[in-house]
Design a protein around this motif. Structure first.
Motif, PDB file in Angstrom:
ATOM      1  N   LYS A  29      48.580 -28.447 -82.116  1.00 18.29           N
ATOM      2  CA  LYS A  29      49.021 -27.317 -80.939  1.00 18.29           C
ATOM      3  C   LYS A  29      50.368 -26.843 -81.576  1.00 18.29           C
ATOM      4  CE  LYS A  29      46.413 -28.935 -77.028  1.00 18.29           C
ATOM      5  NZ  LYS A  29      46.593 -29.042 -75.776  1.00 18.29           N
ATOM      6  N   GLN A  30      51.209 -27.500 -81.915  1.00 18.11           N
ATOM      7  CA  GLN A  30      52.378 -26.960 -82.384  1.00 18.11           C
ATOM      8  C   GLN A  30      52.477 -26.368 -83.606  1.00 18.11           C
ATOM      9  OE1 GLN A  30      54.975 -30.830 -82.528  1.00 18.11           O
ATOM     10  NE2 GLN A  30      55.633 -30.702 -80.336  1.00 18.11           N
ATOM     11  N   GLN A  32      50.034 -24.662 -84.560  1.00 19.55           N
ATOM     12  CA  GLN A  32      49.194 -23.341 -84.085  1.00 19.55           C
ATOM     13  C   GLN A  32      50.435 -22.604 -83.702  1.00 19.55           C
ATOM     14  OE1 GLN A  32      46.119 -22.178 -84.667  1.00 19.55           O
ATOM     15  NE2 GLN A  32      45.957 -24.125 -85.720  1.00 19.55           N
ATOM     16  N   GLN A  33      51.264 -22.875 -82.699  1.00 15.28           N
ATOM     17  CA  GLN A  33      52.345 -22.158 -82.027  1.00 15.28           C
ATOM     18  C   GLN A  33      53.390 -21.790 -83.272  1.00 15.28           C
ATOM     19  OE1 GLN A  33      53.843 -24.790 -79.328  1.00 15.28           O
ATOM     20  NE2 GLN A  33      52.674 -23.901 -77.499  1.00 15.28           N
ATOM     21  N   PHE A  36      51.885 -18.882 -84.898  1.00 17.87           N
ATOM     22  CA  PHE A  36      51.939 -17.681 -84.251  1.00 17.87           C
ATOM     23  C   PHE A  36      53.410 -16.848 -84.235  1.00 17.87           C
ATOM     24  CE2 PHE A  36      52.795 -15.780 -80.024  1.00 17.87           C
ATOM     25  CZ  PHE A  36      51.837 -14.715 -79.935  1.00 17.87           C
ATOM     26  N   LEU A  37      54.307 -17.846 -83.876  1.00 18.96           N
ATOM     27  CA  LEU A  37      55.693 -17.241 -83.942  1.00 18.96           C
ATOM     28  C   LEU A  37      56.100 -16.785 -85.311  1.00 18.96           C
ATOM     29  CD1 LEU A  37      57.197 -20.163 -81.829  1.00 18.96           C
ATOM     30  CD2 LEU A  37      56.857 -17.744 -81.185  1.00 18.96           C
TER      31      LEU A  37
END
Length: 67
Positions: A29-30, A32-33, A36-37
């Protein structure tokens, strides 16, 4: 080894496997974040360099109202 020791080791192994799965999910999940950022930051940089960004009003570029 006694049966109790084997059972305790199996329980610890089970908890350890569960913890590893949870940590892997958190890392996924990190990541993916982060991706995205990174895309958002790249988009903002492109907007700023092309002059399409909001707040790109340079006083030198504006024509005074009396002209």
């Amino acid at each position: 080894m006694s049966d109790d020791r084997i059972t305790n080791l199996e329980i610890k192994l089970s908890f350890t496997e569960d913890l590893i799965d949870q940590l892997n999910e958190a890392i996924y999940k990190q990541q993916q974040q982060i991706e995205f950022l990174y895309r958002e930051l790249k988009s903002i940089k492109e907007q700023a360099s092309s002059g399409d960004g909001v707040g790109n009003n340079n006083p030198k570029d504006e024509i005074p109202p009396h002209y």
